[in-house]
Design an enzyme around this catalytic site. Structure first.
Site, mmCIF file in Angstrom:
data_model
loop_
_atom_site.group_PDB
_atom_site.id
_atom_site.type_symbol
_atom_site.label_atom_id
_atom_site.label_comp_id
_atom_site.label_asym_id
_atom_site.label_seq_id
_atom_site.Cartn_x
_atom_site.Cartn_y
_atom_site.Cartn_z
ATOM 1 N N LYS A 88 81.236 -23.464 -34.209
ATOM 2 C CA LYS A 88 80.169 -23.291 -35.205
ATOM 3 C C LYS A 88 78.898 -22.845 -34.494
ATOM 4 C CE LYS A 88 76.928 -25.857 -38.061
ATOM 5 N NZ LYS A 88 76.610 -27.070 -38.817
ATOM 6 N N GLY A 110 69.645 -31.853 -43.379
ATOM 7 C CA GLY A 110 69.174 -33.229 -43.504
ATOM 8 C C GLY A 110 68.227 -33.471 -44.668
#
Lengths: 66, 268
Positions: free
Chosen positions: B111, B172
């Site tokens: 990733k 987040g």
């Protein structure tokens, strides 16, 4: 022998190669990856990879991340 | 004559997705950050039914090598590890990190995330694209965290990304998918899997992503920061399945006015 391990200067004695170093640090070779002077050291050649004064090593592992 | 309709539709039997030649049943990828300990982390990943987990690469603690390691709890034999480049700000840093990850784990599915400023953690797309090209030339199979910009999504695909992973909202933040229109445009135009990566806050956010037609959802904070992470992991598993099923089922059209469910004919 003076080595730079993960950015810190360390005095390590009795190690001739990467395999010795991994053992002397108490690490499990299957769970880490090592870079020596910016080059990856494949696990299969740890014992054939000699260390010399001033070598710079990065020893990493997987940690939690997103 | 009465016809029999099975409650199991064809689509429910085996619905898999494939990235870089690897096929998965679970459409929920979970992160391994922010948990109070690795044991909770492992339990949450199992409760989520995840087959892939993201991991970071960091220096070993040499002063205390007896500290617990992620791989002792979240086992590489149980999950496909997807190493990330979190903390890298240039292509060269990303390549260096993932070379180490490949050596540590022996796989090349990774990733890529190249972030910009610490306040928004928005991806630096110019540097992300440059990094992708470096990684592809090194033989990596790269799933790319990116902005929800359809133009950059196309450029990433053209540069060899094996999956496009636009943010739903900042990492987040838990704000949910902020731009469903862009997400849908990216999905319609991509020939590689599209995953919502970042921004999911609760189960309905994950369901929305799947209803839009995403191939999978990647999340970390929504589970790790829940009061009961294991229960939330289970909620997310159901949400992703529900969203996927709704997408495959094909939703009803939206109407401005009511349409009665009970027939108006035959009223007494």
């Amino acid at each position: 022998m003076k080595l730079f391990l993960n950015g810190e200067e360390r005095e390590i004695s009795g190690v001739a190669n990467v395999a010795d170093l991994v053992t002397s640090l108490g690490l499990d070779a299957r769970k880490v990856a090592i870079e020596l002077n910016l080059e990856i050291v494949p696990r299969s050649i740890y014992s054939a990879t000699s260390l010399v004064e001033g070598d710079r090593l990065e020893i990493v592992t997987f940690i939690g991340g997103g | 004559m009465t016809t029999s309709v099975s409650p199991e539709s064809a689509a429910a039997v085996e619905d898999t997705w494939t990235v870089a030649g690897r096929t998965f049943r679970s459409r929920l990828i979970v992160g391994t950050g922010k948990y109070k300990d690795y044991a909770t982390n492992a339990a949450a990943a199992q409760a989520a039914g995840a087959e892939i987990v993201t991991v970071a690469v960091r220096r070993v603690n040499l002063t205390d090598p007896s500290q617990p390691l992620l791989v002792d709890y979240v086992k590489p034999t149980e999950f496909t590890f997807l190493p990330n480049t979190a903390g890298c700000f240039t292509g060269e840093e990303a390549v260096r990190t993932l070379r180490l990850a490949r050596e540590a784990g022996g796989w090349d599915l990774v990733k890529l995330e190249v972030l910009s400023d610490p306040k928004t953690l928005y991806p630096d797309m110019e540097e992300t694209l440059r990094s992708l090209k470096l990684l592809v030339s090194e033989g990596f199979q790269v799933m790319v965290y990116c902005s929800d910009d359809p133009v950059y999504a196309r450029k990433l695909e053209e540069a060899g990304a094996v999956a496009i992973m636009p943010l739903g909202a900042p990492i987040g933040s838990g704000l949910g998918i902020q731009n469903r229109v862009n997400m849908r445009i990216i999905i319609e135009n991509a020939k590689v899997p599209v995953l919502v990566d970042a921004g999911v806050g609760t189960a309905s956010d994950a369901a929305i992503g799947m209803e839009l037609g995403c191939d999978a959802i990647l999340m970390n904070s929504a589970i790790a920061e829940a009061k009961d992470p294991i229960r939330m992991a289970r909620a997310m598993k159901h949400a992703v399945i529900a969203g996927r099923e709704a997408y495959l089922a094909g939703r009803m059209p939206k109407r401005l006015y009511a349409d009665p469910s009970s027939p108006l004919g035959g009223l007494i």
